[in-house]
Design a protein around this motif. Structure first.
Motif, PDB file in Angstrom:
ATOM      1  N   ASP A 223       0.804  -0.675   0.351  1.00  0.00           N
ATOM      2  CA  ASP A 223      -0.510  -0.128   0.013  1.00  0.00           C
ATOM      3  C   ASP A 223       1.002   1.398   0.222  1.00  0.00           C
ATOM      4  O   ASP A 223       0.327   2.560   0.792  1.00  0.00           O
ATOM      5  CB  ASP A 223      -0.845  -0.195   0.760  1.00  0.00           C
TER       6      ASP A 223
ATOM      7  N   LYS B 109       2.726   2.551   2.297  1.00  0.00           N
ATOM      8  CA  LYS B 109       3.152   2.627   3.109  1.00  0.00           C
ATOM      9  C   LYS B 109       3.964   2.003   4.743  1.00  0.00           C
ATOM     10  O   LYS B 109       4.186   0.426   4.357  1.00  0.00           O
ATOM     11  CB  LYS B 109       1.428   2.645   4.040  1.00  0.00           C
TER      12      LYS B 109
ATOM     13  N   ARG C  94       4.567   7.503   4.328  1.00  0.00           N
ATOM     14  CA  ARG C  94       3.566   7.104   2.928  1.00  0.00           C
ATOM     15  C   ARG C  94       5.480   6.866   2.081  1.00  0.00           C
ATOM     16  O   ARG C  94       6.288   8.376   2.201  1.00  0.00           O
ATOM     17  CB  ARG C  94       3.147   9.019   2.501  1.00  0.00           C
TER      18      ARG C  94
END
Ligand SMILES: NC(=O)C1=CN([C@@H]2O[C@H](COP(=O)(O)OP(=O)(O)OC[C@H]3O[C@@H](n4cnc5c(N)ncnc54)[C@H](O)[C@@H]3O)[C@@H](O)[C@H]2O)C=CC1
Ligand SMILES: O=C(O)C1=N[C@H](C(=O)O)C[C@H](O)C1
Length: 342
Positions: free
Chosen positions: A106, A108, A117
């Motif tokens: 993702d 992340k 991020r």
């Protein structure tokens, strides 16, 4: 035989002797086990201290804690993660953005309950300016890979972004020139561990004061790091350059690299639990007639010593920026000299 042994981690006291090139023999630790040392007596009377004296006059005894935004490039790496955690625990504002050549689910990453991020490095030129706008006091910390050092430094210079550069390798001369020419604030050091930096400083002082003191001596160098390490130890190179100034003839490609976990455990004496993160260095000098030998070691397990030193370097740089210091390019010896180690 004269021998100097420096073991920076208690678990890393396995001494190594390099009497013949490329032949390593484990040796008994030289230190006294910690438990066996006689306990020191506690001072019974309170000593007047500057801190107490100042506090009693109503002035705060403890300087205000520094807090400023810090972006760690790359949080996906072993050092980057350790620095990001150390920065949070020191009260710095970890910017929730990082770059990486490694994909993460993702895009992340969780660090100390914060979501970071992760962007591809190709996006850094586009993303960093807006981050700088949002966080004008930002300092960037770089722990990436040797191949990225010069391009990253160029980008930070182009943006005027202060940097603590911990990444080793790349073209070091070019790195220094790029930063110097751009006149940005920076701390550059292949070694952020306070005690190792002090050893390095002592070596530099010795080389400056007694050039050629080891002329004719033979030098053998062994360094062992986790198998994922891509380059020859930048710290070993810095120490070797001091030995060269002391009159020793040595080519950097003569360094014996140990990257094989089995050899690390069985020959070098690396504790198994630290195979994924250790830095053992050994330098052995022998006089021309073989009657005198010297041995220096710095053996580190884990990464906390570098992570703490990096946060110290960032704090040092921040205070330099705030005071508008005219000198802008520093190394860790500068940080150590000014006593900025917590
Ligand atoms: N100065 C010091 O005291 C110390 C320096 N180091 C140096 O730090 C560097 C990193 O070491 P580790 O964290 O162990 O390596 P690592 O391999 O665990 O991490 C490197 C990370 O950089 C990322 N990366 C690669 N290219 C990138 C780019 N262009 N932009 C952003 N991220 C990129 C990779 O995806 C990876 O996650 C090495 O050069 C090492 O020698 C390591 C320990 C202490
Ligand atoms: O990659 C590492 O781990 C380390 N790199 C630095 C270096 O190359 O000198 C510092 C330390 O040896 C750990």
């Amino acid at each position: 035989m004269l021998s100097a042994t420096i073991a920076a981690h208690p678990a890393a006291a396995a001494a190594i002797t390099l009497r013949q090139r490329h032949s390593l023999r484990p040796r008994q630790p030289l230190r006294v086990p910690i438990g066996a040392a006689a306990p020191r007596r506690r001072m019974e009377t309170a000593r007047p201290s500057v801190v107490n004296a100042v506090a009693s006059q109503g002035v705060p005894a403890v300087p205000p804690k520094l807090s400023f935004p810090i972006l760690v490039n790359s949080c996906t790496g072993k050092m980057g993660k350790a620095v990001a955690e150390a920065a949070v625990s020191a009260g710095l504002q970890l910017i929730p953005v990082s770059f990486s050549a490694t994909e993460v689910p993702d895009g992340k990453l969780k660090i100390c309950d914060r979501e970071i991020r992760i962007h591809d490095p190709s996006e850094s030129e586009k993303i960093l300016p807006s981050i700088m706008e949002e966080y004008p006091d930002l300092i960037i910390v770089d722990y990436t890979v040797p191949d990225a050092v010069n391009a990253n430094a160029e980008l930070y210079c182009k943006l005027g972004l202060p940097v603590v550069m911990g990444t080793t390798g790349g073209d070091r001369q070019l790195l220094h020139k790029t930063v110097q020419d751009a006149n940005i604030y920076a701390v550059i050091s292949p070694q952020m561990g306070k005690q190792v930096v002090a050893f390095l400083a002592a070596m530099e002082i010795m080389a400056g004061q007694f050039p050629d003191a080891f002329s004719g001596y033979e030098l053998e160098v062994m360094e062992s790091h986790q198998a994922t390490k891509l380059d020859v130890s930048g710290t070993a190179k810095a120490v070797i350059s001091c030995f060269q100034k002391l009159g020793v003839s040595f080519d950097m490609d003569e360094v014996k690299l140990v990257r094989d976990p089995e050899e690390q455990v069985n020959v070098v004496g690396v504790p198994e639990e630290h195979l994924e993160g250790h830095a053992f260095h050994m330098y052995h000098l022998t006089s021309p007639d073989g009657t005198v030998s010297f041995e220096f070691q710095h053996n580190i397990c884990g990464r906390s010593i570098y992570a703490e030193g990096t946060v110290d370097a960032a704090m040092f740089l921040y205070t330099k920026i705030q005071s508008g210091a005219s000198k802008k390019l520093y190394d860790m010896i500068d940080v150590l000299r000014e006593g900025n180690m917590r």
